[in-house]
Design a protein around this motif. Sequence first.
Motif, PDB file in Angstrom:
ATOM      1  N   LYS A 211       0.815  -1.214   0.000  1.00 33.73           N
ATOM      2  CA  LYS A 211       0.000   0.000   0.000  1.00 33.73           C
ATOM      3  C   LYS A 211       0.852   1.268   0.000  1.00 33.73           C
ATOM      4  CE  LYS A 211      -4.228   1.714   0.209  1.00 33.73           C
ATOM      5  NZ  LYS A 211      -5.184   1.543  -0.914  1.00 33.73           N
ATOM      6  N   ASP A 214       0.642   3.419  -3.176  1.00 33.35           N
ATOM      7  CA  ASP A 214      -0.544   4.180  -3.583  1.00 33.35           C
ATOM      8  C   ASP A 214      -0.186   5.648  -3.777  1.00 33.35           C
ATOM      9  OD1 ASP A 214      -3.100   4.822  -4.245  1.00 33.35           O
ATOM     10  OD2 ASP A 214      -3.967   4.413  -2.272  1.00 33.35           O
ATOM     11  N   GLY A 215      -0.486   6.169  -4.961  1.00 35.38           N
ATOM     12  CA  GLY A 215      -0.193   7.553  -5.285  1.00 35.38           C
ATOM     13  C   GLY A 215       1.148   7.769  -5.968  1.00 35.38           C
ATOM     14  N   GLN A 242      -6.442  -4.815  -4.835  1.00 34.48           N
ATOM     15  CA  GLN A 242      -6.009  -3.618  -4.109  1.00 34.48           C
ATOM     16  C   GLN A 242      -5.266  -2.658  -5.027  1.00 34.48           C
ATOM     17  OE1 GLN A 242      -4.276  -3.599   0.003  1.00 34.48           O
ATOM     18  NE2 GLN A 242      -2.344  -3.102  -1.046  1.00 34.48           N
ATOM     19  N   MET A 243      -4.353  -3.186  -5.818  1.00 35.84           N
ATOM     20  CA  MET A 243      -3.544  -2.322  -6.670  1.00 35.84           C
ATOM     21  C   MET A 243      -4.380  -1.682  -7.776  1.00 35.84           C
ATOM     22  SD  MET A 243       0.163  -4.211  -6.911  1.00 35.84           S
ATOM     23  CE  MET A 243       0.911  -2.702  -7.551  1.00 35.84           C
ATOM     24  N   GLN A 246      -5.853   1.509  -6.694  1.00 40.14           N
ATOM     25  CA  GLN A 246      -4.922   2.572  -6.338  1.00 40.14           C
ATOM     26  C   GLN A 246      -4.707   3.540  -7.497  1.00 40.14           C
ATOM     27  OE1 GLN A 246      -2.194  -0.172  -3.274  1.00 40.14           O
ATOM     28  NE2 GLN A 246      -1.283   0.678  -5.114  1.00 40.14           N
ATOM     29  N   THR A 247      -4.063   4.644  -7.183  1.00 39.14           N
ATOM     30  CA  THR A 247      -3.668   5.613  -8.197  1.00 39.14           C
ATOM     31  C   THR A 247      -2.162   5.515  -8.384  1.00 39.14           C
ATOM     32  OG1 THR A 247      -5.456   7.114  -7.591  1.00 39.14           O
ATOM     33  CG2 THR A 247      -3.604   8.054  -8.825  1.00 39.14           C
ATOM     34  N   ASN A 248      -1.758   4.980  -9.528  1.00 42.89           N
ATOM     35  CA  ASN A 248      -0.333   4.830  -9.851  1.00 42.89           C
ATOM     36  C   ASN A 248      -0.114   5.241 -11.301  1.00 42.89           C
ATOM     37  OD1 ASN A 248      -0.620   2.052  -7.800  1.00 42.89           O
ATOM     38  ND2 ASN A 248       0.928   3.612  -7.365  1.00 42.89           N
TER      39      ASN A 248
END
Length: 279
Positions: A211, A214-215, A242-243, A246-248
């Motif tokens: 985690k 994230d970002g 989960q991934m 996320q924002t990646n």
Amino acid sequence: MPGTMHSNDSMVRRTALLALVAALSACGGGSSSSDPPVEPSGQVINSTLRSESNGFTYAIQVFLPQSYATGTTMLPVIYATEGDAPYGAGGPGGTAVSRFESFKQVMQRRGTQAILVGIGGTSQRGTDFLLPGARRYLNFISNELAPAIERQYRADPKRRALSGLSHGGYFVVAALVLEGTAGALSFSHYLSTESSFGAHADPAAYRAFEKQLDGKALPATLFLAGARSSNGSVVVTPLYTQMAAQTNPGLTLLKAEYETTHVGADVPAFEDALTRFFP
């Protein structure tokens, strides 16, 4: 000399040998019985490299596709951890072959235009693949082995793939976390098969570790593969879910599942990765 790969043969000698064989064939001649054998579908070079990061000496196997000897283009490189791990029955008489050999056979069959680097040291997996040792092992691959490969071969530094199975699959994800949080990625493709949850207490703790990304901007591809009846359902799929939420920026996230055993997922996942990324 630190960082120097000690090879069984030099590239100059190999290139000259291939040219000589081609010339003799054109003239109706042939190589003598004293000539070293050359694989009809590529060449394997064996060497060792001592890590300055952790002090261990790793056996290194490099597979060059058949076209390498006469080509000029830079090729992507696939770094396969546990290259010396025995599994599969592709050897003479049904004997087990190594992870490196299994991957090499897939690449030969497909005619994949890439370089395969098998990293030995499976005996070190309990140290190298798990934190804190994974930091030193990652430093060895990223800052010692990869530069050595790129000095010796026509290897494209912008197209590097890292592959691992089980604890090795965890290491691949951990490498992305460690490098992603630091802001500099060493690989363009991270290929994680049947990831364990490493030394974390459980899959939830593993996801809490991930985690941290994230970002973060992650200009790379992460391919998460698993066996549906093994780690795929309990470790890989929840991690992917989960991934995916996320924002990646820049990350290409992919998942595949196979109806196989834990180890049995490795070769299908590798072939799937070749189809997707290195056709």
